[in-house]
Design a protein around this motif. Sequence first.
Motif, PDB file in Angstrom:
ATOM      1  N   ASN A 165      -6.233  11.528 -13.810  1.00 55.86           N
ATOM      2  CA  ASN A 165      -4.810  11.499 -13.462  1.00 55.86           C
ATOM      3  C   ASN A 165      -4.460  12.587 -12.446  1.00 55.86           C
ATOM      4  N   GLN A 217      -2.720  12.106  -8.692  1.00 56.32           N
ATOM      5  CA  GLN A 217      -1.334  12.562  -8.673  1.00 56.32           C
ATOM      6  C   GLN A 217      -0.711  12.486  -7.276  1.00 56.32           C
ATOM      7  N   ARG A 275      -1.236  10.343  -4.895  1.00 57.83           N
ATOM      8  CA  ARG A 275      -0.873   8.950  -4.633  1.00 57.83           C
ATOM      9  C   ARG A 275       0.335   8.534  -5.474  1.00 57.83           C
ATOM     10  N   GLN A 276       0.350   9.011  -6.694  1.00 58.78           N
ATOM     11  CA  GLN A 276       1.482   8.686  -7.558  1.00 58.78           C
ATOM     12  C   GLN A 276       2.775   9.252  -6.980  1.00 58.78           C
ATOM     13  N   THR A 277       2.705  10.470  -6.475  1.00 63.41           N
ATOM     14  CA  THR A 277       3.883  11.090  -5.866  1.00 63.41           C
ATOM     15  C   THR A 277       4.337  10.314  -4.643  1.00 63.41           C
ATOM     16  N   LEU A 325       3.899   7.119  -4.017  1.00 62.19           N
ATOM     17  CA  LEU A 325       4.502   5.855  -4.452  1.00 62.19           C
ATOM     18  C   LEU A 325       5.915   6.076  -4.983  1.00 62.19           C
ATOM     19  N   GLN A 326       6.110   7.169  -5.693  1.00 64.55           N
ATOM     20  CA  GLN A 326       7.445   7.480  -6.204  1.00 64.55           C
ATOM     21  C   GLN A 326       8.421   7.738  -5.061  1.00 64.55           C
ATOM     22  N   GLY A 383       0.592   0.542  -3.414  1.00 58.88           N
ATOM     23  CA  GLY A 383       0.463   0.456  -4.871  1.00 58.88           C
ATOM     24  C   GLY A 383      -0.794  -0.303  -5.258  1.00 58.88           C
ATOM     25  N   ALA A 438      -3.833   1.849  -4.440  1.00 59.86           N
ATOM     26  CA  ALA A 438      -3.980   2.938  -5.400  1.00 59.86           C
ATOM     27  C   ALA A 438      -4.533   2.424  -6.728  1.00 59.86           C
ATOM     28  N   GLN A 439      -4.059   1.263  -7.176  1.00 55.37           N
ATOM     29  CA  GLN A 439      -4.535   0.702  -8.440  1.00 55.37           C
ATOM     30  C   GLN A 439      -6.010   0.343  -8.352  1.00 55.37           C
ATOM     31  N   TYR A 455      -7.988   3.521  -8.373  1.00 56.61           N
ATOM     32  CA  TYR A 455      -7.930   4.112  -9.714  1.00 56.61           C
ATOM     33  C   TYR A 455      -8.927   3.407 -10.630  1.00 56.61           C
TER      34      TYR A 455
END
Length: 203
Positions: A72, A76, A78-80, A82-83, A126, A129-130, A133
């Motif tokens: 995770n 992080q 990439r998650q940021t 996407l947000q 997205g 990234a998936q 991941y």
Amino acid sequence: MKIDRLIAAFALLAAVVVSPVAAQQRPAAPAAAAPQTSAVLPESKIALIYSDAFLDPKTGIAKFNTLLTTLNREFQPRQTELQQLQQKAQQLTDEIEKTKSVAEPRAIQQKVDQLEQAKKDLQRKGEDAQAAYNRRRQEMFSPLQEDISKALEVFAKQRGVNVIIDGSQVPLVYAADSIDVTRAFINEFNSKNPVTAAVAPPK
């Protein structure tokens, strides 16, 4: 115990450990053999384990939670991103709704075009990234899954267990608490596999 994470639980087989004797092929009976009226059943010892408990962040397999934290943390950024894209799309949506009755059509159209592009970027990034991941998860967790399977086999053989059933995968009507070896296995695995080595970064 169910944990809502992107990581899936280890899908253990219903019977992950079978004694070599039970696994041997049964020889064919002679053609003229008389019908058997009774049979000698082999003595067997069955144990029960709940693999869902491996995922518990406090009492589960320590290596799993360490790998999950590392995974995770790697994703992080990439998650940021996407947000931020999601926030941008929401902001554009709000601006369009608030100004569509007073702003010039050309200005509204520009924001609509920006919104459509933001949605496309969000979907594409997205999906990328998936996929990344999932690949990294497989790379990191496959060795641990193999270690757990091997450790279960050793654990069973040392205790004379012929079959281990995963209660997290197989519906059970009843099972005595005395055959549940989940906690004993987790404690033994953690003691023999301490969390020390760092996870190699992705190539």
